[in-house]
Write a protein that holds these residues in place. Sequence first.
Motif, PDB file in Angstrom:
ATOM      1  N   LEU A 204      -6.478  19.816  25.619  1.00 35.52           N
ATOM      2  CA  LEU A 204      -6.886  18.525  26.172  1.00 35.52           C
ATOM      3  C   LEU A 204      -5.671  17.724  26.634  1.00 35.52           C
ATOM      4  O   LEU A 204      -5.737  16.980  27.620  1.00 35.52           O
ATOM      5  CB  LEU A 204      -7.676  17.733  25.135  1.00 35.52           C
ATOM      6  CG  LEU A 204      -9.146  18.131  24.959  1.00 35.52           C
ATOM      7  CD1 LEU A 204      -9.742  17.430  23.734  1.00 35.52           C
ATOM      8  CD2 LEU A 204      -9.956  17.803  26.206  1.00 35.52           C
ATOM      9  N   GLY A 205      -4.547  17.859  25.935  1.00 32.50           N
ATOM     10  CA  GLY A 205      -3.321  17.190  26.367  1.00 32.50           C
ATOM     11  C   GLY A 205      -2.876  17.667  27.740  1.00 32.50           C
ATOM     12  O   GLY A 205      -2.403  16.874  28.571  1.00 32.50           O
ATOM     13  N   ASP A 206      -3.015  18.976  27.989  1.00 33.34           N
ATOM     14  CA  ASP A 206      -2.686  19.502  29.312  1.00 33.34           C
ATOM     15  C   ASP A 206      -3.597  18.893  30.378  1.00 33.34           C
ATOM     16  O   ASP A 206      -3.153  18.561  31.482  1.00 33.34           O
ATOM     17  CB  ASP A 206      -2.835  21.017  29.340  1.00 33.34           C
ATOM     18  CG  ASP A 206      -1.858  21.726  28.426  1.00 33.34           C
ATOM     19  OD1 ASP A 206      -0.759  21.191  28.200  1.00 33.34           O
ATOM     20  OD2 ASP A 206      -2.201  22.811  27.925  1.00 33.34           O
ATOM     21  N   PHE A 207      -4.877  18.760  30.034  1.00 35.76           N
ATOM     22  CA  PHE A 207      -5.803  18.180  31.002  1.00 35.76           C
ATOM     23  C   PHE A 207      -5.431  16.733  31.304  1.00 35.76           C
ATOM     24  O   PHE A 207      -5.437  16.301  32.458  1.00 35.76           O
ATOM     25  CB  PHE A 207      -7.244  18.260  30.511  1.00 35.76           C
ATOM     26  CG  PHE A 207      -8.221  17.617  31.468  1.00 35.76           C
ATOM     27  CD1 PHE A 207      -8.628  18.293  32.603  1.00 35.76           C
ATOM     28  CD2 PHE A 207      -8.678  16.329  31.244  1.00 35.76           C
ATOM     29  CE1 PHE A 207      -9.486  17.693  33.515  1.00 35.76           C
ATOM     30  CE2 PHE A 207      -9.547  15.724  32.146  1.00 35.76           C
ATOM     31  CZ  PHE A 207      -9.950  16.412  33.286  1.00 35.76           C
ATOM     32  N   ASP A 208      -5.101  15.968  30.263  1.00 29.89           N
ATOM     33  CA  ASP A 208      -4.706  14.576  30.474  1.00 29.89           C
ATOM     34  C   ASP A 208      -3.464  14.493  31.372  1.00 29.89           C
ATOM     35  O   ASP A 208      -3.364  13.629  32.250  1.00 29.89           O
ATOM     36  CB  ASP A 208      -4.423  13.895  29.137  1.00 29.89           C
ATOM     37  CG  ASP A 208      -5.655  13.825  28.240  1.00 29.89           C
ATOM     38  OD1 ASP A 208      -6.782  13.869  28.783  1.00 29.89           O
ATOM     39  OD2 ASP A 208      -5.492  13.734  27.012  1.00 29.89           O
TER      40      ASP A 208
ATOM     41  N   VAL B 240       3.962  26.007  26.048  1.00 30.94           N
ATOM     42  CA  VAL B 240       4.309  24.690  25.552  1.00 30.94           C
ATOM     43  C   VAL B 240       3.275  23.704  26.072  1.00 30.94           C
ATOM     44  O   VAL B 240       3.117  23.513  27.267  1.00 30.94           O
ATOM     45  CB  VAL B 240       5.722  24.270  26.014  1.00 30.94           C
ATOM     46  CG1 VAL B 240       6.026  22.874  25.520  1.00 30.94           C
ATOM     47  CG2 VAL B 240       6.751  25.267  25.499  1.00 30.94           C
ATOM     48  N   SER B 241       2.563  23.076  25.167  1.00 34.71           N
ATOM     49  CA  SER B 241       1.510  22.148  25.562  1.00 34.71           C
ATOM     50  C   SER B 241       2.093  20.824  26.009  1.00 34.71           C
ATOM     51  O   SER B 241       3.073  20.332  25.466  1.00 34.71           O
ATOM     52  CB  SER B 241       0.537  21.923  24.396  1.00 34.71           C
ATOM     53  OG  SER B 241      -0.445  20.983  24.744  1.00 34.71           O
ATOM     54  N   LEU B 242       1.465  20.241  27.047  1.00 35.74           N
ATOM     55  CA  LEU B 242       1.874  18.936  27.533  1.00 35.74           C
ATOM     56  C   LEU B 242       1.039  17.879  26.822  1.00 35.74           C
ATOM     57  O   LEU B 242      -0.001  17.458  27.306  1.00 35.74           O
ATOM     58  CB  LEU B 242       1.682  18.863  29.050  1.00 35.74           C
ATOM     59  CG  LEU B 242       2.405  19.963  29.850  1.00 35.74           C
ATOM     60  CD1 LEU B 242       1.982  19.911  31.295  1.00 35.74           C
ATOM     61  CD2 LEU B 242       3.903  19.794  29.736  1.00 35.74           C
ATOM     62  N   GLN B 243       1.442  17.476  25.654  1.00 38.11           N
ATOM     63  CA  GLN B 243       0.669  16.521  24.864  1.00 38.11           C
ATOM     64  C   GLN B 243       0.887  15.115  25.406  1.00 38.11           C
ATOM     65  O   GLN B 243       1.964  14.551  25.316  1.00 38.11           O
ATOM     66  CB  GLN B 243       1.084  16.591  23.390  1.00 38.11           C
ATOM     67  CG  GLN B 243       0.795  17.933  22.741  1.00 38.11           C
ATOM     68  CD  GLN B 243      -0.697  18.238  22.658  1.00 38.11           C
ATOM     69  OE1 GLN B 243      -1.525  17.335  22.726  1.00 38.11           O
ATOM     70  NE2 GLN B 243      -1.043  19.501  22.503  1.00 38.11           N
ATOM     71  N   LEU B 244      -0.163  14.571  26.002  1.00 36.15           N
ATOM     72  CA  LEU B 244      -0.081  13.251  26.605  1.00 36.15           C
ATOM     73  C   LEU B 244      -1.311  12.464  26.217  1.00 36.15           C
ATOM     74  O   LEU B 244      -2.421  12.947  26.335  1.00 36.15           O
ATOM     75  CB  LEU B 244       0.007  13.373  28.127  1.00 36.15           C
ATOM     76  CG  LEU B 244       0.216  12.078  28.914  1.00 36.15           C
ATOM     77  CD1 LEU B 244       1.640  11.576  28.706  1.00 36.15           C
ATOM     78  CD2 LEU B 244      -0.024  12.317  30.399  1.00 36.15           C
ATOM     79  N   SER B 245      -1.132  11.263  25.758  1.00 40.28           N
ATOM     80  CA  SER B 245      -2.266  10.440  25.344  1.00 40.28           C
ATOM     81  C   SER B 245      -3.183  10.163  26.518  1.00 40.28           C
ATOM     82  O   SER B 245      -2.728   9.938  27.641  1.00 40.28           O
ATOM     83  CB  SER B 245      -1.770   9.116  24.774  1.00 40.28           C
ATOM     84  OG  SER B 245      -2.851   8.218  24.616  1.00 40.28           O
ATOM     85  N   VAL B 246      -4.468  10.162  26.235  1.00 40.96           N
ATOM     86  CA  VAL B 246      -5.441   9.875  27.284  1.00 40.96           C
ATOM     87  C   VAL B 246      -5.223   8.486  27.869  1.00 40.96           C
ATOM     88  O   VAL B 246      -5.558   8.213  29.010  1.00 40.96           O
ATOM     89  CB  VAL B 246      -6.873  10.028  26.730  1.00 40.96           C
ATOM     90  CG1 VAL B 246      -7.169   8.985  25.682  1.00 40.96           C
ATOM     91  CG2 VAL B 246      -7.914   9.940  27.840  1.00 40.96           C
ATOM     92  N   HIS B 247      -4.640   7.592  27.124  1.00 42.18           N
ATOM     93  CA  HIS B 247      -4.478   6.215  27.592  1.00 42.18           C
ATOM     94  C   HIS B 247      -3.263   6.034  28.494  1.00 42.18           C
ATOM     95  O   HIS B 247      -3.051   4.955  29.038  1.00 42.18           O
ATOM     96  CB  HIS B 247      -4.380   5.265  26.395  1.00 42.18           C
ATOM     97  CG  HIS B 247      -5.562   5.350  25.475  1.00 42.18           C
ATOM     98  ND1 HIS B 247      -6.826   4.969  25.864  1.00 42.18           N
ATOM     99  CD2 HIS B 247      -5.693   5.800  24.198  1.00 42.18           C
ATOM    100  CE1 HIS B 247      -7.682   5.163  24.866  1.00 42.18           C
ATOM    101  NE2 HIS B 247      -7.016   5.672  23.855  1.00 42.18           N
ATOM    102  N   ASP B 248      -2.446   7.084  28.663  1.00 41.56           N
ATOM    103  CA  ASP B 248      -1.246   6.948  29.473  1.00 41.56           C
ATOM    104  C   ASP B 248      -1.529   7.048  30.967  1.00 41.56           C
ATOM    105  O   ASP B 248      -0.671   6.751  31.782  1.00 41.56           O
ATOM    106  CB  ASP B 248      -0.221   8.019  29.093  1.00 41.56           C
ATOM    107  CG  ASP B 248       0.418   7.729  27.747  1.00 41.56           C
ATOM    108  OD1 ASP B 248       1.023   8.643  27.183  1.00 41.56           O
ATOM    109  OD2 ASP B 248       0.287   6.590  27.258  1.00 41.56           O
ATOM    110  N   ASP B 249      -2.729   7.506  31.336  1.00 41.37           N
ATOM    111  CA  ASP B 249      -3.029   7.678  32.751  1.00 41.37           C
ATOM    112  C   ASP B 249      -3.186   6.329  33.435  1.00 41.37           C
ATOM    113  O   ASP B 249      -3.647   5.358  32.853  1.00 41.37           O
ATOM    114  CB  ASP B 249      -4.314   8.491  32.912  1.00 41.37           C
ATOM    115  CG  ASP B 249      -4.693   8.674  34.369  1.00 41.37           C
ATOM    116  OD1 ASP B 249      -3.785   8.997  35.153  1.00 41.37           O
ATOM    117  OD2 ASP B 249      -5.871   8.471  34.706  1.00 41.37           O
ATOM    118  N   ARG B 250      -2.791   6.292  34.704  1.00 39.26           N
ATOM    119  CA  ARG B 250      -2.989   5.099  35.516  1.00 39.26           C
ATOM    120  C   ARG B 250      -3.942   5.479  36.649  1.00 39.26           C
ATOM    121  O   ARG B 250      -3.516   6.029  37.664  1.00 39.26           O
ATOM    122  CB  ARG B 250      -1.657   4.602  36.097  1.00 39.26           C
ATOM    123  CG  ARG B 250      -0.657   4.197  35.037  1.00 39.26           C
ATOM    124  CD  ARG B 250      -1.097   2.927  34.284  1.00 39.26           C
ATOM    125  NE  ARG B 250      -0.091   2.496  33.324  1.00 39.26           N
ATOM    126  CZ  ARG B 250      -0.047   2.869  32.073  1.00 39.26           C
ATOM    127  NH1 ARG B 250      -0.948   3.717  31.611  1.00 39.26           N
ATOM    128  NH2 ARG B 250       0.892   2.431  31.260  1.00 39.26           N
TER     129      ARG B 250
END
Length: 552
Positions: free
Chosen positions: A93-97, A2-12
């Motif tokens: 890439l979502g996992d990496f983000d 299951v991929s962790l799809q997370l937008s690159v812009h969500d990181d703080r």
Amino acid sequence: MVSLQLSVHDDRPLPPDRDWWRGAVIYQIYPRSFQDTNNDGIGDLAGIIGRLPHVASLGVDAIWISPFFRSPMADFGYDVSEYRDVDPMFGTLGDFDALVTRAHELGLRVMIDLVLSHTSDQHRWFQESRSNRDNPKADWYVWADPKPDGTHPNNWLAIFGGRAWEWDGERMQYYLHNFLPSQPDLNFHNPEVQDALLDVARFWLDRHVDGFRFDTINFYFCDKQLRDNPALPPERRDYSTAPEVNPYNWQDHLYSKSQPENLEFLRRMRALMDEYPAIAAVGEVGDAQRGMEIMGEYTSGGDKMHMCYAFDFLSPQLPTGTRIAAIVKEFLRVASDGWACWAYSNHDVERHASRWNLDDAQMRLYLAVLVGLRGSLCLYQGEELGLREAYVPYEDLQDPYGVRFWPKFRGRDGCRTPMVWSNDSAHAGFSEAKPWLPVAFDQLPLCVDAQNADATSLLNFYRHMLAWRKTQPALVKGGLTLHDHSDTMVAWIRDHPEGDVFCAFNLAPEAASVTLPEGSWDPIEGSGFEGEIRQGSATLPAHHALFASRKR
């Protein structure tokens, strides 16, 4: 998976600190062997996310993740076929983000391993370059005509064995490969190549990485004239970058790497990194004869690399007090305004517990030496457990380097076996499937769960020492002046405006004394070591360190 799809812009991102790297402790993760979550026997990015609390518990400042880019895996990710994507075996890439986001939540900065000196022969750049001599990327790799008799363009050797040239029947030319034949070297003399690689770095900077580890940073340029390397006299041969069985050591690699043109490219890369708030880079300098000198060149002036590491403490030679002093003296001579990143182990060398045949007391003492050095520190996964090199039988070998030189050199698989998390679950808690390399069952008593439960374990000692180091500004960012040394003792002063720290290390199996520098010195409590100071000298028990303070 299951991929962790997370937008690159969500990181703080963590609060900007351009100096965070100076004195930082960096933990290297070899993703294939850290944690598997989809039960294919290979570690992945989701596994790293799940194990980040363990890394954070060590008190380190950053992680360095070995390559996870798309690759045919001939050299397990150090042969990149697509720089801007994650290989499906590791995730997306979502996992990496998501990994970057979780690391930042835990106060960890993220450095990734960029392999720029060469690509895979499956990379689209090479596929176009080899197609003919007139295409737009014809000059993106190092191509050369054969000698009139059809033999190789020069005498250069590859680190993984044999000639550094491979014949290509499409172009009817040889191409350069400093490693495997499937890892052709890029032509950095071509400005378009440099621009393309700077764009790769920018891609990852825009995904909020905090820095890079640059693989084989002194291999970027070769001699434009492709001149032969001279022979290296036997008395000058060093086996820190290649095993003794490899004739690579018989050449003085004056022309195949470490060229002066590299300095300007490093300035371009630094200028790119400086566009971002708080980026840092560490470069790997692979040169047995001039590694320290190159490290000084590459980190001087504040306009190239932030830090580099040579192979002085990665060599088979036990660091006696005399050798440690020699390394420190050479560093101070050639890199007085530069910065080192010291390491004992990584994914390319035999684990130092085995390489130097250390017992538990010596492991603790050599950690104290590392903590006491001027520079940043790199720890390799499992080092905090005191893991020794695993034996991998020939039928289970994966490393082409080991296959080539077996049995006198068994390759790098022994330091890459799966991380041991528990001793009561399948495959040491690494995976529920058969791992890509066998678990070393003699490592199970040293697993994370067992050492977490033992207050006196080496793992808990690492946590203690790294936490204590942060309370001593002189050890993190201070200067260094060598005080005294012998084969069994080495001592220096770390100077800092907030107070100096005297560091002494007794490498002998019996008690020893050391004369203190001038001034009033008091032992610093909490280091985990004992030492008695009396009338200007200190007595250290066997395999012990002393840290003492002097206020200005």
